[in-house]
Write a protein that holds these residues in place. Structure first.
Motif, PDB file in Angstrom:
ATOM      1  N   LYS A  96       0.801  -1.424  -0.391  1.00  0.00           N
ATOM      2  CA  LYS A  96      -0.184   0.310  -0.109  1.00  0.00           C
ATOM      3  C   LYS A  96       0.147   1.175   0.271  1.00  0.00           C
TER       4      LYS A  96
ATOM      5  N   VAL B 162      -7.322   6.397  -0.896  1.00  0.00           N
ATOM      6  CA  VAL B 162      -8.009   5.251  -0.868  1.00  0.00           C
ATOM      7  C   VAL B 162      -6.767   4.420  -1.455  1.00  0.00           C
TER       8      VAL B 162
ATOM      9  N   GLY C 273      -5.537   2.620   1.312  1.00  0.00           N
ATOM     10  CA  GLY C 273      -6.499   1.878   2.370  1.00  0.00           C
ATOM     11  C   GLY C 273      -7.229   2.409   3.714  1.00  0.00           C
ATOM     12  N   LEU C 274      -6.779   3.946   3.085  1.00  0.00           N
ATOM     13  CA  LEU C 274      -7.131   4.570   4.542  1.00  0.00           C
ATOM     14  C   LEU C 274      -9.103   5.047   4.473  1.00  0.00           C
ATOM     15  N   ARG C 275     -10.032   4.348   5.273  1.00  0.00           N
ATOM     16  CA  ARG C 275     -10.815   5.080   5.732  1.00  0.00           C
ATOM     17  C   ARG C 275     -11.430   6.202   4.792  1.00  0.00           C
ATOM     18  N   GLU C 276     -13.114   6.608   5.249  1.00  0.00           N
ATOM     19  CA  GLU C 276     -13.403   7.390   4.714  1.00  0.00           C
ATOM     20  C   GLU C 276     -12.210   8.748   5.778  1.00  0.00           C
ATOM     21  N   ASN C 277     -12.895   8.880   7.220  1.00  0.00           N
ATOM     22  CA  ASN C 277     -12.209   9.230   8.116  1.00  0.00           C
ATOM     23  C   ASN C 277     -11.258   9.288   8.693  1.00  0.00           C
ATOM     24  N   GLU C 278     -10.141   9.028   7.760  1.00  0.00           N
ATOM     25  CA  GLU C 278      -8.866   8.653   7.825  1.00  0.00           C
ATOM     26  C   GLU C 278      -7.888   9.855   6.755  1.00  0.00           C
ATOM     27  N   ILE C 279      -8.673   9.768   5.987  1.00  0.00           N
ATOM     28  CA  ILE C 279      -8.471  10.386   4.987  1.00  0.00           C
ATOM     29  C   ILE C 279      -9.033  12.260   4.513  1.00  0.00           C
TER      30      ILE C 279
END
Length: 503
Positions: free
Chosen positions: A260, A338, A341-347
């Motif tokens: 990643k 994306v 591999g980050l989630r929406e809140n992490e982005i």
């Protein structure tokens, strides 16, 4: 993230032994506010004795910073979005992991590593202004090179001079070249970016060669004889405690270059390649591939059929400016998050953290423009230009080149923001050079060269935290770097002065 070759918050020195009170340097923001006030007061005084100068009112002075923010909104927004993209990359640990992988792959060939790291930093400095982001690498390289038989001065010089010579030879660095070209355009002077890129490449390559020569000569001497180190006994002891064998292993283990992270770093690299291509005026070189498929309307002002490279931003590659780069990095920030591999809140969190780091830089752009706006509204800039032009009328390139370099060198120590200095100075020195028949592209090169050199020694520059990580004291760095800095300065003056004579 930093502007390239600049620091927006001067470093705070560490307290000396004995618990003495630490010294705090005045910030660039305060310096610019003071300069704005002084300019306003100067117009009030000069209006009484100098024809052409109008006294600034209190409201003029107070409103000028707000006017500056509005005037520089494109640049400021770009800085915030670029910082957000870098924040996502940092959240993934991709940049640190990539450097750590390179360190591991070149184990046993550390001199190649030194040259490679310097080259990477130089490219990033020249194109992006990579400077403050190098701070973590002082520790990473110190651990690796110390274990290989060098001292931490080698790592310090590799990081600092690597990024420094890149900023010194800025090509498409938006914080230096971009703002400088924009500032010249605001006073009706158009600069050929192709020439700016060429001069920047020459300055970068020559300065890189000089730096690499001094670093490798010192590195090989230290590797053969530990007693030849320039570090004091106290510094050597601190380096031994911080960068022993266990520390190196621990640092490399925590920076695993996962799939990643590889994808994220590759996408980040592609982002910069595209941005660089976007700022390069390809048609000036006869390259039309990026405008293929596009035609002008009958008025010759807008695209009737959009070229393929203009689908994302509305402008084809080669015609980009700050708004286009903002759109591109906003898109790539999401894509990197994306694929990483980050989630929406992490982005979102990563983007906001990165953007937050750039708020001070973005505000600096607007604050710095307040000065030129105030000077323009009162006519003070015209008076200064006319006076300077009269004083330098008939000055040859052999005189103008070195003197303008020294002027920028002194200003760079006081005004540590690259974009601020470009915004303040270009509307003055650009027309002055034009009046004397000198190329505006060379003035930009002189500005970048002097500003970049100041960031190699100025106590207000961004490298002091890096020195602390490498366990190298500021006086020790100056002692080692004095000769290389002088040689680079002389070479820069010779190159830019010769360019003034030729162009």
């Amino acid at each position: 993230m930093s502007e390239p070759g600049s620091s927006d918050e001067p470093s705070i020195s560490t307290p000396p032994a004995g618990g003495a009170k630490q010294k705090v340097m005045i910030s660039s923001y305060t310096i610019l506010i003071v300069i704005t006030l002084l300019v306003g007061l100067a117009t009030i005084v000069l209006a009484q004795v100098v024809p052409g100068v109008t006294a600034a009112s209190l409201s003029d002075i107070l409103v000028s910073p707000i006017s500056g923010f509005l005037d520089g909104i494109e640049v400021s927004l770009f800085l915030l979005i670029l910082g957000g993209c870098l924040g996502i990359v940092n959240k993934l640990g991709a940049l640190d992991a990539g450097i750590a992988a390179l360190v591991k792959a070149l184990h046993g060939r550390e001199t190649v590593l030194i040259a490679a790291i310097m080259a990477v930093f130089a490219v990033m400095g020249s194109t992006y202004g990579f400077c403050e982001e190098t701070i973590p690498f002082y520790a990473l390289l110190s651990a690796t090179l110390y274990a290989a038989g060098f001292d931490t001065m080698v790592a310090t010089a590799a990081v600092l001079l690597g990024a420094g010579v890149g900023c010194l030879g800025s090509t498409v660095n938006p914080f230096a070249v971009g703002v400088a070209i924009d500032s010249l355009a605001s006073v009706g002077i158009e600069a050929n970016q192709a020439i700016v890129i060429g001069l920047g490449l020459i300055l970068t390559v020559v300065s890189y060669a000089i730096s690499l020569f001094f670093i490798l000569r010192y590195a090989n001497k230290v590797r053969r004889d530990k007693g030849s180190t320039i570090l004091s006994l106290q510094e050597q002891q601190a380096a031994e405690e911080a960068y022993g064998k266990d520390a190196v292993a621990s640092t490399q283990e925590t920076l695993e270059f996962t799939g990643k992270r590889k994808v994220a770093l590759a996408l980040f690299g592609i982002s910069f390649v595209v941005m660089i291509c976007g700022f390069i005026p390809w048609e000036d070189f006869g390259v039309t591939i990026f405008t293929a498929g596009g035609v002008w309307d009958e008025a010759g002002e807008v695209w009737a059929t959009m070229p393929w490279s203009g689908l994302l931003t509305g402008n084809p590659i080669g015609e980009w400016y700050f708004n286009d780069a903002s759109v591109w990095f906003f898109i790539m920030a999401i894509i990197i998050g994306v694929f990483g591999g980050l989630r929406e809140n992490e982005i979102v969190d990563g983007f906001l953290d990165g953007a937050a780091d750039m708020i001070g830089v973005a505000l600096m752009v607007g604050l710095s423009r307040a000065i030129s706006i105030l000077m323009g509204e009162t006519g003070l800039d015209v008076v200064i230009l006319d006076s300077a032009s009269s004083a330098l009328a008939g000055t040859s390139a052999l005189v103008f080149g070195p003197l303008s370099y020294l002027v920028y060198l002194g200003l760079s120590v006081v005004i540590t923001s690259t974009s601020a200095l470009a915004t303040i100075s270009m509307p003055i020195l650009g027309p002055l050079a034009a009046n004397l028949g000198f190329s505006p592209e060379v003035i930009i090169a002189i500005f970048c060269a002097a500003n970049g050199l100041a960031n190699l020694f100025s106590p207000t520059a961004v490298f002091l935290p890096g020195l602390l990580l490498a366990r190298v004291q500021y006086p020790t760095w100056l002692k080692w770097a004095l000769v290389p800095i002088i040689v680079i300065a002389v070479a820069s003056v010779v190159i830019t002065t010769a360019a003034l004579m030729v162009l």
